[in-house]
Write a protein that holds these residues in place. Structure first.
Motif, PDB file in Angstrom:
ATOM      1  N   TYR A 166      20.794  15.414  33.589  1.00  0.00           N
ATOM      2  CA  TYR A 166      19.986  16.419  32.918  1.00  0.00           C
ATOM      3  C   TYR A 166      20.866  17.591  32.521  1.00  0.00           C
ATOM      4  N   ASN A 167      20.416  18.314  31.530  1.00  0.00           N
ATOM      5  CA  ASN A 167      21.118  19.495  31.040  1.00  0.00           C
ATOM      6  C   ASN A 167      20.176  20.679  31.114  1.00  0.00           C
ATOM      7  N   GLU A 168      20.700  21.824  31.570  1.00  0.00           N
ATOM      8  CA  GLU A 168      19.887  23.035  31.619  1.00  0.00           C
ATOM      9  C   GLU A 168      20.442  24.022  30.609  1.00  0.00           C
ATOM     10  N   TYR A 169      19.554  24.648  29.858  1.00  0.00           N
ATOM     11  CA  TYR A 169      19.942  25.581  28.819  1.00  0.00           C
ATOM     12  C   TYR A 169      19.231  26.904  29.047  1.00  0.00           C
ATOM     13  N   VAL A 170      19.925  27.986  28.847  1.00  0.00           N
ATOM     14  CA  VAL A 170      19.315  29.304  28.863  1.00  0.00           C
ATOM     15  C   VAL A 170      19.036  29.666  27.418  1.00  0.00           C
ATOM     16  N   VAL A 171      17.826  30.129  27.170  1.00  0.00           N
ATOM     17  CA  VAL A 171      17.407  30.421  25.800  1.00  0.00           C
ATOM     18  C   VAL A 171      17.872  31.824  25.430  1.00  0.00           C
ATOM     19  N   ILE A 172      18.723  31.903  24.402  1.00  0.00           N
ATOM     20  CA  ILE A 172      19.204  33.186  23.887  1.00  0.00           C
ATOM     21  C   ILE A 172      19.127  33.135  22.371  1.00  0.00           C
ATOM     22  N   GLY A 173      18.636  34.175  21.766  1.00  0.00           N
ATOM     23  CA  GLY A 173      18.659  34.254  20.298  1.00  0.00           C
ATOM     24  C   GLY A 173      17.463  33.623  19.629  1.00  0.00           C
ATOM     25  N   MET A 174      17.210  32.340  19.873  1.00  0.00           N
ATOM     26  CA  MET A 174      16.123  31.652  19.189  1.00  0.00           C
ATOM     27  C   MET A 174      14.828  31.713  19.979  1.00  0.00           C
ATOM     28  N   ASP A 175      14.780  32.517  21.038  1.00  0.00           N
ATOM     29  CA  ASP A 175      13.602  32.524  21.891  1.00  0.00           C
ATOM     30  C   ASP A 175      12.336  32.919  21.148  1.00  0.00           C
ATOM     31  N   LEU A 176      12.420  33.803  20.151  1.00  0.00           N
ATOM     32  CA  LEU A 176      11.239  34.183  19.396  1.00  0.00           C
ATOM     33  C   LEU A 176      10.650  32.994  18.653  1.00  0.00           C
ATOM     34  N   HIS A 177      11.516  32.158  18.109  1.00  0.00           N
ATOM     35  CA  HIS A 177      11.042  30.975  17.390  1.00  0.00           C
ATOM     36  C   HIS A 177      10.407  29.973  18.347  1.00  0.00           C
ATOM     37  N   LEU A 178      11.025  29.752  19.490  1.00  0.00           N
ATOM     38  CA  LEU A 178      10.457  28.828  20.469  1.00  0.00           C
ATOM     39  C   LEU A 178       9.144  29.366  21.031  1.00  0.00           C
ATOM     40  N   ASP A 179       9.092  30.665  21.288  1.00  0.00           N
ATOM     41  CA  ASP A 179       7.856  31.279  21.776  1.00  0.00           C
ATOM     42  C   ASP A 179       6.735  31.120  20.757  1.00  0.00           C
ATOM     43  N   ARG A 180       7.071  31.307  19.496  1.00  0.00           N
ATOM     44  CA  ARG A 180       6.074  31.171  18.433  1.00  0.00           C
ATOM     45  C   ARG A 180       5.595  29.718  18.326  1.00  0.00           C
ATOM     46  N   LEU A 181       6.502  28.762  18.455  1.00  0.00           N
ATOM     47  CA  LEU A 181       6.120  27.347  18.415  1.00  0.00           C
ATOM     48  C   LEU A 181       5.258  26.967  19.617  1.00  0.00           C
ATOM     49  N   LEU A 182       5.617  27.477  20.783  1.00  0.00           N
ATOM     50  CA  LEU A 182       4.858  27.167  21.990  1.00  0.00           C
ATOM     51  C   LEU A 182       3.451  27.759  21.918  1.00  0.00           C
ATOM     52  N   ASN A 183       3.327  28.953  21.342  1.00  0.00           N
ATOM     53  CA  ASN A 183       2.041  29.591  21.075  1.00  0.00           C
ATOM     54  C   ASN A 183       1.173  29.752  22.329  1.00  0.00           C
ATOM     55  N   LEU A 184       1.764  30.311  23.380  1.00  0.00           N
ATOM     56  CA  LEU A 184       1.022  30.632  24.591  1.00  0.00           C
ATOM     57  C   LEU A 184       1.005  32.151  24.741  1.00  0.00           C
ATOM     58  N   PRO A 185      -0.159  32.742  24.997  1.00  0.00           N
ATOM     59  CA  PRO A 185      -0.267  34.202  25.034  1.00  0.00           C
ATOM     60  C   PRO A 185       0.514  34.834  26.184  1.00  0.00           C
ATOM     61  N   ASN A 186       1.189  35.944  25.885  1.00  0.00           N
ATOM     62  CA  ASN A 186       1.896  36.771  26.871  1.00  0.00           C
ATOM     63  C   ASN A 186       2.947  36.029  27.686  1.00  0.00           C
ATOM     64  N   THR A 187       3.585  35.043  27.086  1.00  0.00           N
ATOM     65  CA  THR A 187       4.651  34.311  27.769  1.00  0.00           C
ATOM     66  C   THR A 187       5.884  34.226  26.883  1.00  0.00           C
ATOM     67  N   THR A 188       7.028  34.008  27.535  1.00  0.00           N
ATOM     68  CA  THR A 188       8.263  33.751  26.817  1.00  0.00           C
ATOM     69  C   THR A 188       9.011  32.657  27.566  1.00  0.00           C
ATOM     70  N   ILE A 189       9.857  31.946  26.856  1.00  0.00           N
ATOM     71  CA  ILE A 189      10.644  30.881  27.471  1.00  0.00           C
ATOM     72  C   ILE A 189      11.958  31.471  27.964  1.00  0.00           C
ATOM     73  N   GLU A 190      12.209  31.351  29.270  1.00  0.00           N
ATOM     74  CA  GLU A 190      13.465  31.841  29.853  1.00  0.00           C
ATOM     75  C   GLU A 190      14.586  30.834  29.699  1.00  0.00           C
ATOM     76  N   SER A 191      14.277  29.585  29.994  1.00  0.00           N
ATOM     77  CA  SER A 191      15.281  28.520  29.914  1.00  0.00           C
ATOM     78  C   SER A 191      14.553  27.190  29.812  1.00  0.00           C
ATOM     79  N   PHE A 192      15.305  26.133  29.588  1.00  0.00           N
ATOM     80  CA  PHE A 192      14.694  24.808  29.609  1.00  0.00           C
ATOM     81  C   PHE A 192      15.684  23.802  30.151  1.00  0.00           C
ATOM     82  N   THR A 193      15.150  22.758  30.755  1.00  0.00           N
ATOM     83  CA  THR A 193      15.931  21.664  31.305  1.00  0.00           C
ATOM     84  C   THR A 193      15.530  20.403  30.564  1.00  0.00           C
ATOM     85  N   GLU A 194      16.520  19.647  30.119  1.00  0.00           N
ATOM     86  CA  GLU A 194      16.248  18.412  29.399  1.00  0.00           C
ATOM     87  C   GLU A 194      16.712  17.241  30.241  1.00  0.00           C
TER      88      GLU A 194
END
Length: 182
Positions: free
Chosen positions: A3-31
């Motif tokens: 597995y790979n773990e990534y910290v979200v930097i820079g594109m977090d606004l786009h991912l947050d907008r795609l996820l479309n969950l209120p009052n949340t942001t993506i800190e990181s993701f593991t694939e």
């Protein structure tokens, strides 16, 4: 298991907008092979007390839970979501923060449950369980939960139900409105 773990930097606004969950942001993701785990963080440090509606900032504990969301690109998506418990100084009670995108005591987002419910209406439970990588019992449980919610929605605004009484023997109304022809 790789597995790979990534910290979200820079594109977090786009991912947050795609996820479309209120009052949340993506800190990181593991694939991993067949799944992606998105680690969420709430944008606010307080929650309203359900007992007295006072905003509370006194965090008692934070236990993250995994919540299943809609699959994307053939991968199962899990949301590593903080499950925060607060203490209210006003009414002196502990409470767990309600998540607007998950029903109480459920492990699936509302949109994921709605999707599974819609799929079961046009395909078998077994087919949906294979397609969504869920067990038969999980799909059946989601369907039953959504069905009970829909049943409540349909009757929520009903204030009065009346039934006309008709005698089958003489086909007349009990209230003398004459004969009814069938």
């Amino acid at each position: 298991m790789r597995y790979n773990e990534y910290v979200v930097i820079g594109m977090d606004l786009h991912l947050d907008r795609l996820l479309n969950l209120p009052n949340t942001t993506i800190e990181s993701f593991t694939e991993e092979e067949n799944k992606i785990i998105l680690k969420l963080r709430f944008l606010h440090d307080e929650a309203p007390c359900p007992h007295c509606n006072t905003q509370s900032r006194k965090l008692k504990q934070n236990r993250p839970i995994l919540i299943r969301d809609l699959s994307v690109f053939g991968k199962v998506i899990y949301l590593n979501t903080p499950r925060r418990q607060f203490y209210c100084h006003q009414c002196q009670k502990h409470f767990t923060e309600e998540l607007p995108f998950v029903d109480w005591e459920r492990r699936y987002t509302q949109r994921a449950e709605e999707y599974v419910y819609q799929r079961v209406q046009s395909a078998s439970v077994e087919q949906v369980s294979r397609d969504e990588f869920l067990s038969w019992d999980q799909v059946q449980g989601i369907f039953n939960h959504q069905f009970s919610l829909k049943k409540k929605e349909n009757w929520e605004e009903v204030k009065r139900v009346s039934i006309d009484e008709v005698s089958k023997r003489c086909m007349t109304s009990k209230f003398g409105h004459g004969r009814i022809k069938y």
